[in-house]
Design an enzyme around this catalytic site. Sequence first.
Site, PDB file in Angstrom:
ATOM      1  N   PRO A   2       0.821  -1.201   0.000  1.00 13.50           N
ATOM      2  CA  PRO A   2       0.000   0.000   0.000  1.00 13.50           C
ATOM      3  C   PRO A   2       0.859   1.257   0.000  1.00 13.50           C
ATOM      4  CG  PRO A   2      -0.437  -1.437   1.899  1.00 13.50           C
ATOM      5  CD  PRO A   2       0.861  -1.817   1.326  1.00 13.50           C
ATOM      6  N   GLU A   3       0.773   2.015  -1.070  1.00 11.17           N
ATOM      7  CA  GLU A   3       1.416   3.317  -1.147  1.00 11.17           C
ATOM      8  C   GLU A   3       0.301   4.365  -1.054  1.00 11.17           C
ATOM      9  OE1 GLU A   3       4.281   3.421  -4.400  1.00 11.17           O
ATOM     10  OE2 GLU A   3       4.296   1.251  -4.488  1.00 11.17           O
ATOM     11  N   ARG A 112       2.515 -10.713   6.555  1.00 12.96           N
ATOM     12  CA  ARG A 112       3.949 -10.709   6.897  1.00 12.96           C
ATOM     13  C   ARG A 112       4.250 -10.027   8.229  1.00 12.96           C
ATOM     14  NH1 ARG A 112       7.302  -9.427   1.519  1.00 12.96           N
ATOM     15  NH2 ARG A 112       9.022  -9.709   2.954  1.00 12.96           N
TER      16      ARG A 112
END
Length: 280
Positions: A2-3, A112
């Site tokens: 996600p940017e 993660r």
Amino acid sequence: MPELPEVETIVREMREASLIGLQIENAAVFWDRSIAAMTSNQFCQKIVSQVVVNIQRRGKFLVFVLSHDTLLVHLRMTGKFLIANHECEVHPHERVRLYLSDGRVLRYEDQRKFGKWYLTPHPEQILDKLGLEPLSKKFTLEALKNCLAGHHRQIKPFLLDQRYIAGLGNIYVDEALWAAKIHPLRPVQTLKEHEIVNLYDSIIEVLKCGVDNIGTSLGAARANYFSVSGRRGNNQQALKVFRRDGLRCLRCDAIIRKIVVAQRGTHFCPNCQKNKYQGI
DNA sequence: GTGCCTGTTACCTC
DNA sequence: AGAGGTAACAGGCA
């Protein structure tokens, strides 16, 4: 993953889903280290009974303004939010769940486990370290020039550094440099006036394109980006260089190359984006 | 199975 | 200041 455009999409969807105004009636933490700077018990005690006053974005941070504190969430690589009803089973990747006063739950998954939640009365201690907000009025050509000035560094690592411009990640940096015809290894101090202008326009253009396309979803796997409503983004169709190595440049027909810059896979067109200063 | 890759960032040393 | 390495992690892929 996600940017800026993906986080912006998440914020918009949470607001559209009417999360603002709800009270957090209960909280459950399934992975302690998702919570920064306090134990999960402390986190639950502090957040329960607070009301969601506003939902915003700063750089890649989600900013939940609560009645007493601010909750900052950084999704890092695989963090994602989903809204469900309270009977929804806990997924193996689910790390935190907030039980809301209208019977819905806000679920946070993070395969993660790199993402972090910061619950604090002083969000400025974290957010003030961030640089320019590239889709804000303050991000002017002059502001970009000032922030580039005095730096002797490769342009790609510079653009990834959140202290200068907040919100760009690997995908949108490669896209912006391709659009501006600048090689990712170009030292910042060698950029010409017209190149800085092009870079300025390109950063805004690729980010707006990402927002308009409700974000970039690469693979179909669960670890990839999905919006709060479970939709995939569409911006992968608009990518011009990212993960197009071996394919032809859409502008000049040369073969897109992939190299490693700052330990990140980096895609560029060796013809459109020449590095006059290193002969690459 | 093995080894390498991945969209982020903090922290360390040189 | 900036470059390079490592680490936090888990899973996909060749």
